[in-house]
Every structure is written in structure tokens, then in C-alpha cells.
Scaffold this motif. Sequence first.
Motif, PDB file in Angstrom:
ATOM      1  N   SER A   9       0.848  -1.192   0.000  1.00 33.19           N
ATOM      2  CA  SER A   9       0.000   0.000   0.000  1.00 33.19           C
ATOM      3  C   SER A   9       0.883   1.240   0.000  1.00 33.19           C
ATOM      4  CB  SER A   9      -0.953  -0.006   1.198  1.00 33.19           C
ATOM      5  OG  SER A   9      -0.247  -0.085   2.406  1.00 33.19           O
ATOM      6  N   TYR A  11       1.883   5.233   1.090  1.00 32.76           N
ATOM      7  CA  TYR A  11       1.866   6.163   2.207  1.00 32.76           C
ATOM      8  C   TYR A  11       2.476   7.480   1.752  1.00 32.76           C
ATOM      9  CZ  TYR A  11       0.883   2.266   5.312  1.00 32.76           C
ATOM     10  OH  TYR A  11       0.296   1.198   5.923  1.00 32.76           O
ATOM     11  N   GLU A 101      -6.997   2.836   2.541  1.00 35.19           N
ATOM     12  CA  GLU A 101      -5.656   2.740   1.969  1.00 35.19           C
ATOM     13  C   GLU A 101      -5.682   2.681   0.445  1.00 35.19           C
ATOM     14  OE1 GLU A 101      -2.681   0.450   3.820  1.00 35.19           O
ATOM     15  OE2 GLU A 101      -3.935   0.034   5.566  1.00 35.19           O
TER      16      GLU A 101
END
Length: 128
Positions: A9, A11, A101
Motif C-alpha cells: 500500500s 503512504y 488505503e
Amino acid sequence: MGAEGTPVSLYPLQAWKCLTWRIAPSQNEAYFLQNHFTSKTFSGKGGNSDDANCIVQVPYDVKLGKRPDWKFVKVENNMYQIVDAKSGRVLTAVKPSGERETYVILDDWDKREEQLWELMDAPKRLVL
């Protein structure tokens, strides 16, 4: 976080080891990627399930032929496609409806903004 099969994922940019990658030459203008924190790499799941294109963490195999390798193709300015050397599909950021996410999948190249990646130098100091 470092378990095999964990989906990759995205960030916001931080000087975290888990967000940075070692890049090593492979063959045919491709590269191996290894995470500074987990020492793993990533690959598409494969198979015939609905989430077969999901990018997940996998071991960084000691045998070169067993590692996934990636091609970086310059598109415009400092933006690149990151192409799976085996399938020819590209890394694509997706945020499923209702999810918090943003995940990474393999998809066919169709010039979407979600398929463009900026390569940056690693920070001088990485933190956990």
C-alpha cells in the motif's frame, strides 16, 4: 507488516526504511527491488482469483531467476512506468471504494495518472 503475501500500500513520503527500496540491475534493462526494512521484494499474486493482480510482498530469493524484475520506462518529465518484466503490465495505484488505503496492482498501461511513478533518491538517514 513484513509477512509474506502482505498487500503493498502507499503512504505519504517519509524517510522510513519500509518506504525505500534498493535497486540492483537484473538483465534486459530490468532491475530487482528489495525493501530496506523487510528485505523482501514484491510481485503480483498470479492465479485466477479476482485479486490476482494485487501486488504483495514476497521473499527476495537468493536465485536470480526466481526474483521478480521490473523495468523503468520514462514517460514524461521525471515520471516513469514501472513494468513487470514478465507480464508487461504496469504498477497502478488504486483506492477501492470505501477503503482507507491505496493499494498497488498490476494493470494494462493506459496512460492513467495512477500509473505514473516518480523515482527519488533515498534520504541520507532512514528511520524505522
